[in-house]
Design an enzyme around this catalytic site. Sequence first.
Site, PDB file in Angstrom:
ATOM      1  N   GLY A   8     -89.489 -67.740  31.323  1.00 16.89           N
ATOM      2  CA  GLY A   8     -90.599 -66.954  30.794  1.00 16.89           C
ATOM      3  C   GLY A   8     -91.501 -66.386  31.867  1.00 16.89           C
ATOM      4  N   ASP A  36     -87.548 -55.304  36.672  1.00 18.80           N
ATOM      5  CA  ASP A  36     -87.998 -53.906  36.553  1.00 18.80           C
ATOM      6  C   ASP A  36     -88.276 -53.542  35.097  1.00 18.80           C
ATOM      7  OD1 ASP A  36     -87.749 -53.546  39.280  1.00 18.80           O
ATOM      8  OD2 ASP A  36     -85.692 -52.789  39.144  1.00 18.80           O
TER       9      ASP A  36
HETATM   10  P1  ATP Z   1     -84.619 -59.050  39.104  1.00 17.74           P
HETATM   11  O1  ATP Z   1     -85.004 -59.009  40.562  1.00 17.74           O
HETATM   12  O2  ATP Z   1     -83.228 -59.581  38.862  1.00 17.74           O
HETATM   13  O3  ATP Z   1     -84.894 -57.804  38.368  1.00 17.74           O
HETATM   14  P2  ATP Z   1     -86.896 -60.804  38.903  1.00 17.74           P
HETATM   15  O4  ATP Z   1     -86.586 -62.025  39.721  1.00 17.74           O
HETATM   16  O5  ATP Z   1     -87.841 -59.804  39.439  1.00 17.74           O
HETATM   17  O6  ATP Z   1     -85.547 -60.137  38.408  1.00 17.74           O
HETATM   18  P3  ATP Z   1     -87.155 -62.506  36.607  1.00 17.74           P
HETATM   19  O7  ATP Z   1     -88.279 -63.465  36.723  1.00 17.74           O
HETATM   20  O8  ATP Z   1     -85.771 -63.013  36.831  1.00 17.74           O
HETATM   21  O9  ATP Z   1     -87.484 -61.230  37.499  1.00 17.74           O
HETATM   22  O10 ATP Z   1     -87.157 -61.843  35.145  1.00 17.74           O
HETATM   23  C1  ATP Z   1     -88.243 -61.060  34.688  1.00 17.74           C
HETATM   24  C2  ATP Z   1     -88.528 -61.409  33.244  1.00 17.74           C
HETATM   25  O11 ATP Z   1     -87.371 -61.086  32.463  1.00 17.74           O
HETATM   26  C3  ATP Z   1     -88.788 -62.879  32.968  1.00 17.74           C
HETATM   27  O12 ATP Z   1     -90.152 -63.224  33.151  1.00 17.74           O
HETATM   28  C4  ATP Z   1     -88.392 -62.982  31.501  1.00 17.74           C
HETATM   29  O13 ATP Z   1     -89.449 -62.519  30.667  1.00 17.74           O
HETATM   30  C5  ATP Z   1     -87.218 -62.005  31.404  1.00 17.74           C
HETATM   31  N1  ATP Z   1     -85.924 -62.700  31.593  1.00 17.74           N
HETATM   32  C6  ATP Z   1     -85.168 -62.743  32.721  1.00 17.74           C
HETATM   33  N2  ATP Z   1     -84.061 -63.492  32.540  1.00 17.74           N
HETATM   34  C7  ATP Z   1     -84.110 -63.925  31.255  1.00 17.74           C
HETATM   35  C8  ATP Z   1     -83.268 -64.747  30.428  1.00 17.74           C
HETATM   36  N3  ATP Z   1     -82.134 -65.279  30.892  1.00 17.74           N
HETATM   37  N4  ATP Z   1     -83.660 -64.985  29.155  1.00 17.74           N
HETATM   38  C9  ATP Z   1     -84.805 -64.462  28.653  1.00 17.74           C
HETATM   39  N5  ATP Z   1     -85.645 -63.685  29.381  1.00 17.74           N
HETATM   40  C10 ATP Z   1     -85.309 -63.414  30.656  1.00 17.74           C
END
Ligand code: ATP
Length: 311
Positions: free
Chosen positions: A229, A260
Site C-alpha cells: 500500500g 508512475d
Molecule cells: P515502479 O518503479 O515499478 O513503477 P515504485 O517502486 O515506484 O514502482 P511501488 O511502491 O512498487 O512503486 O508501487 C506504487 C503503488 O502501486 C503502491 O503504493 C500501490 O498502491 C500500487 N501497487 C504496486 N504493486 C501492487 C500490488 N502488487 N498490489 C496492489 N497494489 C500495488
Amino acid sequence: MTDSRIVVAGSLNADLTIYCERLPLPGETLHGSGFAVNPGGKGANQAVAASRLGGRVTLVGAVGRDANGEMLVASTAGAGVDVSHVRRVAEPTGVAVISVEDSGENSIIISAGANGTLSPDAMDPALFDGAGVVCLCLEVPLGTVRAAAQAGHDAGATVLLNLSPYAPVGAALAHLTDVLLVNAHEASQFLGGLDMPPADAPVADWLAAAGAFAGRGLARVLVTLGAAGSVVLDAANTAEPVVRIAPTKVVAVDTTGAGDAFTGAVAARLAAGDSLAAAARYASVAAALAATRKGTQAAYPSAAEVATATP
Ligand code: ATP
C-alpha cells in the site's frame, strides 16, 4: 470541482521488455518467454496515467528523430496528452531495457538519449501559466527539473516531485517541492539511510519519518510500499498527519510503471481539487489496476475502471 491543467516535465523512453521466469543473476543468461517494445519513460507514463483519468495534461520533453520517437509521440498524443512541447532532437530517443519475472518483479537499465538534452530553457514560464499541478521526475537533467519546479512554483501550481530514479537533490529543489512521491527505497536514500517503517507500524514510527522529511523541507510526502500500500505524511495536517492506505488486493502480473500510474493519478486528482489523502486513495486503486496488466501505459486504467474497482 476545479479542473486545472497539469504540466508534466519529464522523460519519454521506448521500453524494451523481456519476460522471464526469474530475473538473471550476474553473469547468467536465461531464456525469456516474450518480448515487446512499448511506450514508456516516467514523464510520458505519468502524463498518460493522468490524462486517462481525466486530467488536462501538457507534456514537456524530448525525443530523437527516429521510429521510437514517432511511436512515443503518437501513443502519448493518442492518450489525449498535449505533445506540442515535446522537442525532436538529433540524439536517439531514450530507451529502457526491462526484465520482468513471473512474480511481477522487474529490473531496469535506462539510456537517457534525447531526455538528456532537455535543458532548463525548455521550461518557458509561459508554459506554466494557469497550471494547477506540475509533475516532475528525475529521468531528465536535474537543472531542468529545478527550472520546471521554479516555474511551477512561480505560477502558483502544486509541484509534485517523484524522486525516481533516485538522485541527491539539493535544498533548493526540496524547498520548491510541495509533494514528494517516493518508494521506500528512495525514501531511505533521501533520508541518508533511515529505513521506512513497515506499512502497519505504529503511527509514532511514521511520525518520526514525517519529522525526518520535514527536517529536509518536505512537509507533504507520499511513500509507496508496493503490494503493502502507501502512506500519506502531511505535517501541516495536525488532525491527521499520517494516513495509511491499505493496498487494493489484486493479482499482480507486471508492476512496471505502477509508481508512475500512482504519481499520474495523484496529479490528476489534485488538479481536480482532491485533498492529498483522497488523491492517494484514488491513486492506490489506479496503480493496483495497472499492476494487473502487462506493460506500462497500455495497462493504465480509465476513470470509469477506477470507479468500478473502488470499494
Ligand atoms: P515502479 O518503479 O515499478 O513503477 P515504485 O517502486 O515506484 O514502482 P511501488 O511502491 O512498487 O512503486 O508501487 C506504487 C503503488 O502501486 C503502491 O503504493 C500501490 O498502491 C500500487 N501497487 C504496486 N504493486 C501492487 C500490488 N502488487 N498490489 C496492489 N497494489 C500495488
